[in-house]
Design a protein around this motif. Structure first.
Motif, PDB file in Angstrom:
ATOM      1  N   VAL A  27       0.861  -1.180   0.000  1.00 55.09           N
ATOM      2  CA  VAL A  27       0.000   0.000   0.000  1.00 55.09           C
ATOM      3  C   VAL A  27       0.898   1.230   0.000  1.00 55.09           C
ATOM      4  CG1 VAL A  27      -1.773   1.247   1.275  1.00 55.09           C
ATOM      5  CG2 VAL A  27      -1.747  -1.233   1.305  1.00 55.09           C
ATOM      6  N   ASP A  28       0.481   2.230  -0.761  1.00 54.89           N
ATOM      7  CA  ASP A  28       1.227   3.492  -0.790  1.00 54.89           C
ATOM      8  C   ASP A  28       1.028   4.190   0.563  1.00 54.89           C
ATOM      9  OD1 ASP A  28       2.560   5.815  -1.580  1.00 54.89           O
ATOM     10  OD2 ASP A  28       0.724   6.682  -2.444  1.00 54.89           O
ATOM     11  N   PRO A  29       2.113   4.490   1.303  1.00 53.01           N
ATOM     12  CA  PRO A  29       1.971   5.114   2.626  1.00 53.01           C
ATOM     13  C   PRO A  29       1.232   6.452   2.578  1.00 53.01           C
ATOM     14  CG  PRO A  29       4.233   4.407   2.260  1.00 53.01           C
ATOM     15  CD  PRO A  29       3.493   4.201   0.983  1.00 53.01           C
ATOM     16  N   ASN A  30       1.456   7.239   1.541  1.00 58.16           N
ATOM     17  CA  ASN A  30       0.773   8.539   1.444  1.00 58.16           C
ATOM     18  C   ASN A  30      -0.734   8.350   1.263  1.00 58.16           C
ATOM     19  OD1 ASN A  30       3.191   9.921   1.695  1.00 58.16           O
ATOM     20  ND2 ASN A  30       3.551   9.915  -0.503  1.00 58.16           N
ATOM     21  N   GLN A  31      -1.107   7.373   0.427  1.00 59.09           N
ATOM     22  CA  GLN A  31      -2.522   7.105   0.196  1.00 59.09           C
ATOM     23  C   GLN A  31      -3.171   6.565   1.479  1.00 59.09           C
ATOM     24  OE1 GLN A  31      -3.197   4.211  -2.857  1.00 59.09           O
ATOM     25  NE2 GLN A  31      -5.273   4.916  -3.256  1.00 59.09           N
ATOM     26  N   LEU A  32      -2.453   5.694   2.185  1.00 66.31           N
ATOM     27  CA  LEU A  32      -2.969   5.151   3.432  1.00 66.31           C
ATOM     28  C   LEU A  32      -3.156   6.264   4.468  1.00 66.31           C
ATOM     29  CD1 LEU A  32      -3.722   2.663   5.124  1.00 66.31           C
ATOM     30  CD2 LEU A  32      -1.319   2.541   5.794  1.00 66.31           C
ATOM     31  N   LEU A  36      -6.652   7.411   6.139  1.00 62.27           N
ATOM     32  CA  LEU A  36      -6.759   7.375   7.593  1.00 62.27           C
ATOM     33  C   LEU A  36      -7.215   8.729   8.129  1.00 62.27           C
ATOM     34  CD1 LEU A  36      -6.266   5.794  10.214  1.00 62.27           C
ATOM     35  CD2 LEU A  36      -3.912   6.593  10.139  1.00 62.27           C
ATOM     36  N   MET A  37      -6.624   9.805   7.644  1.00 66.14           N
ATOM     37  CA  MET A  37      -7.013  11.144   8.108  1.00 66.14           C
ATOM     38  C   MET A  37      -8.468  11.460   7.718  1.00 66.14           C
ATOM     39  SD  MET A  37      -4.646  12.249   9.952  1.00 66.14           S
ATOM     40  CE  MET A  37      -5.321  13.864  10.250  1.00 66.14           C
ATOM     41  N   ASN A  38      -8.878  11.062   6.511  1.00 68.70           N
ATOM     42  CA  ASN A  38     -10.271  11.296   6.100  1.00 68.70           C
ATOM     43  C   ASN A  38     -11.235  10.539   6.996  1.00 68.70           C
ATOM     44  OD1 ASN A  38      -9.603  13.026   4.033  1.00 68.70           O
ATOM     45  ND2 ASN A  38      -9.529  11.428   2.478  1.00 68.70           N
ATOM     46  N   ALA A  39     -10.906   9.283   7.334  1.00 69.72           N
ATOM     47  CA  ALA A  39     -11.769   8.486   8.202  1.00 69.72           C
ATOM     48  C   ALA A  39     -11.858   9.117   9.590  1.00 69.72           C
ATOM     49  CB  ALA A  39     -11.249   7.059   8.293  1.00 69.72           C
ATOM     50  N   ILE A  40     -10.730   9.581  10.114  1.00 67.64           N
ATOM     51  CA  ILE A  40     -10.723  10.214  11.438  1.00 67.64           C
ATOM     52  C   ILE A  40     -11.547  11.497  11.426  1.00 67.64           C
ATOM     53  CG2 ILE A  40      -9.235  11.423  13.096  1.00 67.64           C
ATOM     54  CD1 ILE A  40      -7.113   9.255  12.516  1.00 67.64           C
ATOM     55  N   GLN A  41     -11.401  12.299  10.372  1.00 68.28           N
ATOM     56  CA  GLN A  41     -12.169  13.542  10.288  1.00 68.28           C
ATOM     57  C   GLN A  41     -13.664  13.265  10.189  1.00 68.28           C
ATOM     58  OE1 GLN A  41     -10.297  15.557   7.010  1.00 68.28           O
ATOM     59  NE2 GLN A  41      -8.795  16.574   8.326  1.00 68.28           N
ATOM     60  N   THR A  42     -14.021  12.238   9.422  1.00 66.39           N
ATOM     61  CA  THR A  42     -15.439  11.898   9.280  1.00 66.39           C
ATOM     62  C   THR A  42     -16.018  11.458  10.622  1.00 66.39           C
ATOM     63  OG1 THR A  42     -15.067  11.220   7.002  1.00 66.39           O
ATOM     64  CG2 THR A  42     -17.063  10.398   8.056  1.00 66.39           C
ATOM     65  N   ARG A  43     -15.289  10.586  11.316  1.00 62.83           N
ATOM     66  CA  ARG A  43     -15.784  10.095  12.607  1.00 62.83           C
ATOM     67  C   ARG A  43     -15.805  11.214  13.650  1.00 62.83           C
ATOM     68  NH1 ARG A  43     -12.912   5.362  10.683  1.00 62.83           N
ATOM     69  NH2 ARG A  43     -14.450   3.734  10.312  1.00 62.83           N
TER      70      ARG A  43
END
Length: 187
Positions: A27-32, A36-43
């Motif tokens: 997995v590309d670390p930048n994409q991951l 991850l940041m998008n999921a945290i912001q959504t939650r």
């Protein structure tokens, strides 16, 4: 057919051992990190909305009122510096004030600048916009109350000039310095 042998004491007997898992896909670390940041912001956003709704019901306010209070507090906290950064800024400001007091004090004949800074009233000495104010007044007040901290005022000399004491013979380097700077007086 015989039953599979289980050599792992932590598993229950007669439980088949799991098949080895395939290696994780690359997995590309930048994409991951981005996902991850998008999921945290959504939650975080969902939790914030839920808490705001709960507080609105609890305190008899509308959700918009609670959100405006929350936004104001977020803005206030964003404007504050972290304590460790503020401590570094305060230490740097103290060094600037100390340097100014030492400079002014040497012009006034201050014998021990460190002792003077411990004894003088620093409440009026401030640093704003890179300028130290109140240092001259504080030194003048100290000179009146503790005159033993002051000797004869020393003239301020240019860098490279001897600052005091009995002048020894001028060597070649110093002679060249004065030849290049005729406006400076030899002492």
């Amino acid at each position: 057919m015989s039953e599979p042998t289980n050599n792992n004491p932590n598993q229950e007997p007669n439980t088949p051992t799991p098949a080895p898992t395939a290696p994780a896909p690359q997995v590309d670390p930048n994409q991951l990190a981005e996902s991850l940041m998008n999921a945290i912001q959504t939650r975080t956003s969902r939790a914030e909305t839920s808490v705001a709704k709960s507080f609105a019901e609890q305190y008899g306010m509308t959700e918009d009122e609670i959100k405006s209070i929350l936004d104001a507090e977020k803005s206030k906290r964003a404007a504050q510096l972290p304590p460790e950064v503020q401590a570094q800024i305060d230490a740097a400001n103290k060094l600037v004030i100390s340097a100014e007091i030492k400079t002014l004090g040497s012009q006034m004949g201050l014998v021990d600048a460190d002792a003077a800074m411990q004894l003088m009233d620093m409440t009026g000495v401030k640093l704003s916009d890179g300028k130290v104010t109140g240092a001259q007044e504080a030194l003048d007040a100290l000179k009146e109350t503790k005159p033993y901290l002051f000797g004869a005022a020393q003239p301020v000399k240019a860098w490279g000039q001897r600052q005091g004491g009995v002048p020894p013979k001028i060597d070649g380097v110093e002679a060249a310095f004065y030849a290049m700077n005729p406006e400076l007086k030899k002492e």
